[in-house]
Design a protein around this motif. Structure first.
Motif, PDB file in Angstrom:
ATOM      1  N   ALA A  84     -57.233 -34.672  40.522  1.00 27.77           N
ATOM      2  CA  ALA A  84     -55.843 -34.430  40.927  1.00 27.77           C
ATOM      3  C   ALA A  84     -54.963 -35.625  40.599  1.00 27.77           C
ATOM      4  O   ALA A  84     -53.853 -35.468  40.069  1.00 27.77           O
ATOM      5  N   HIS A  85     -55.432 -36.825  40.911  1.00 27.21           N
ATOM      6  CA  HIS A  85     -54.633 -38.019  40.636  1.00 27.21           C
ATOM      7  C   HIS A  85     -54.569 -38.314  39.141  1.00 27.21           C
ATOM      8  O   HIS A  85     -53.540 -38.766  38.629  1.00 27.21           O
ATOM      9  N   ILE A  86     -55.664 -38.067  38.449  1.00 33.01           N
ATOM     10  CA  ILE A  86     -55.681 -38.256  36.996  1.00 33.01           C
ATOM     11  C   ILE A  86     -54.623 -37.367  36.351  1.00 33.01           C
ATOM     12  O   ILE A  86     -53.853 -37.808  35.491  1.00 33.01           O
ATOM     13  N   ARG A  87     -54.570 -36.118  36.775  1.00 32.91           N
ATOM     14  CA  ARG A  87     -53.590 -35.173  36.215  1.00 32.91           C
ATOM     15  C   ARG A  87     -52.167 -35.518  36.647  1.00 32.91           C
ATOM     16  O   ARG A  87     -51.226 -35.397  35.857  1.00 32.91           O
ATOM     17  N   ASP A  88     -52.002 -35.939  37.902  1.00 32.55           N
ATOM     18  CA  ASP A  88     -50.668 -36.290  38.395  1.00 32.55           C
ATOM     19  C   ASP A  88     -50.091 -37.443  37.578  1.00 32.55           C
ATOM     20  O   ASP A  88     -48.930 -37.386  37.143  1.00 32.55           O
ATOM     21  N   ASN A  89     -50.888 -38.467  37.354  1.00 28.44           N
ATOM     22  CA  ASN A  89     -50.404 -39.603  36.566  1.00 28.44           C
ATOM     23  C   ASN A  89     -50.063 -39.184  35.139  1.00 28.44           C
ATOM     24  O   ASN A  89     -49.040 -39.594  34.584  1.00 28.44           O
ATOM     25  N   TRP A  90     -50.903 -38.354  34.545  1.00 21.07           N
ATOM     26  CA  TRP A  90     -50.665 -37.892  33.174  1.00 21.07           C
ATOM     27  C   TRP A  90     -49.345 -37.124  33.089  1.00 21.07           C
ATOM     28  O   TRP A  90     -48.617 -37.209  32.102  1.00 21.07           O
ATOM     29  N   GLY A  91     -49.020 -36.404  34.150  1.00 19.61           N
ATOM     30  CA  GLY A  91     -47.797 -35.607  34.168  1.00 19.61           C
ATOM     31  C   GLY A  91     -46.529 -36.426  34.174  1.00 19.61           C
ATOM     32  O   GLY A  91     -45.429 -35.882  33.961  1.00 19.61           O
ATOM     33  N   ALA A  92     -46.636 -37.743  34.404  1.00 20.75           N
ATOM     34  CA  ALA A  92     -45.444 -38.602  34.396  1.00 20.75           C
ATOM     35  C   ALA A  92     -44.729 -38.552  33.064  1.00 20.75           C
ATOM     36  O   ALA A  92     -43.512 -38.780  32.989  1.00 20.75           O
ATOM     37  N   GLN A  93     -45.454 -38.263  32.002  1.00 18.61           N
ATOM     38  CA  GLN A  93     -44.847 -38.232  30.668  1.00 18.61           C
ATOM     39  C   GLN A  93     -43.848 -37.086  30.516  1.00 18.61           C
ATOM     40  O   GLN A  93     -43.002 -37.118  29.628  1.00 18.61           O
ATOM     41  N   GLU A  94     -43.951 -36.085  31.383  1.00 21.70           N
ATOM     42  CA  GLU A  94     -43.039 -34.944  31.319  1.00 21.70           C
ATOM     43  C   GLU A  94     -41.794 -35.143  32.175  1.00 21.70           C
ATOM     44  O   GLU A  94     -40.866 -34.327  32.124  1.00 21.70           O
ATOM     45  N   LEU A  95     -41.779 -36.222  32.955  1.00 23.30           N
ATOM     46  CA  LEU A  95     -40.642 -36.489  33.837  1.00 23.30           C
ATOM     47  C   LEU A  95     -39.561 -37.248  33.072  1.00 23.30           C
ATOM     48  O   LEU A  95     -39.809 -38.338  32.553  1.00 23.30           O
TER      49      LEU A  95
END
Length: 266
Positions: free
Chosen positions: A226-237
């Motif tokens: 969950a945290h691995i994916r959450d951090n990766w999603g920062a690129q879409e912000l």
């Protein structure tokens, strides 16, 4: 600054071999292509196992590690760099850092070892970590290859303006460790408000702010998927100018990693 994926996967304190290997495998399959470790973390073999277990070609993974502070004399640096290659299961190390310019660090002998390791193809690029600007300048003068990266703690409460400017001026990457300040960014009202505005996590806001900066690379650590994916999603912000200015304006200062012998305390 070229060739270093801007969002990497940190492995500090990820020292259970099975968990470390699994988190590295998960990170690579989520999309990360930059994995950061260190001799002193004691997990280089587990990182190598995770890379081997993933469905990503090892040649497509940018692997960085760091010389421990007791391994900075010329012969120790050369010998242990070869050992790191073996533990990581790679043909060569993409980026080898001097972890700290303390203990056995010798600007002459240590840098000579890095030059020779680079010349021999054991490492593809040289990095430094936790250096003051005067120490950076002295090392750069001795380095044969261009400095590829300088890794330091960097986040909205420790924005490292001077070191960021130095990185831009000398065209190397400033690699941010503790980029979410061990999630203390979640305590900052400005970041909370921006996270709510974008339906994002405070960690994503901090990472997106860092990635907005020139020559900045971030290497958040995580173990759970969950945290691995959450951090990766920062690129879409996508932060707007108002968001960036608000984070730039945070005046609270916190340093997470600090001790008496640290270079900035000398």
């Amino acid at each position: 600054m070229q060739g270093i994926p801007r969002l990497g996967f940190g492995t500090y304190e990820n020292d259970d071999p099975e968990q470390c290997a699994e988190s590295v495998r998960t990170a690579l399959e989520v999309g990360y292509r930059h994995v950061d470790t260190a001799q002193s973390y004691g997990n280089e073999s587990a990182v190598g196992d995770g890379i081997a277990a993933s469905d990503v070609d090892a040649e497509d993974v940018f692997v960085a590690t760091k010389l421990a502070t007791g391994n900075l004399a010329y012969e120790d640096a050369v010998e242990t760099a070869h050992e790191s290659v073996e533990r990581l299961g790679v043909d060569s190390i993409d980026l080898l850092y001097v972890h700290w310019p303390i203990n056995s660090y010798d600007p002459e002998g240590t840098i000579e070892a890095l030059n020779d390791l680079y010349e021999d193809g054991v490492i593809e690029a040289v990095g430094l970590s936790n250096f003051r600007i005067d120490q950076l300048d002295a090392a750069i003068e001795r380095l044969d290859p261009p400095l590829a990266a300088h890794q330091v703690e960097c986040h909205p409460m420790l924005p490292q303006e001077d070191l960021r400017a130095h990185a831009v001026d000398h065209d190397y990457a400033l690699v941010a460790y503790c980029p979410i300040a061990r999630n203390q960014v979640a305590e900052i009202e400005t970041i909370q408000d921006i996270a709510a505005k974008h339906d994002a996590s405070p960690a994503q806001v901090s990472l997106a702010w860092l990635l907005e900066k020139e020559n900045l690379v971030a290497i958040p650590k995580a173990t759970s998927e969950a945290h691995i994916r959450d951090n990766w999603g920062a690129q879409e912000l996508e932060l707007d100018e108002e968001d960036v200015a608000a984070i730039d304006g945070i005046d609270e200062r916190r340093r997470i990693v600090d001790f008496d012998a640290a270079p900035w305390n000398q």
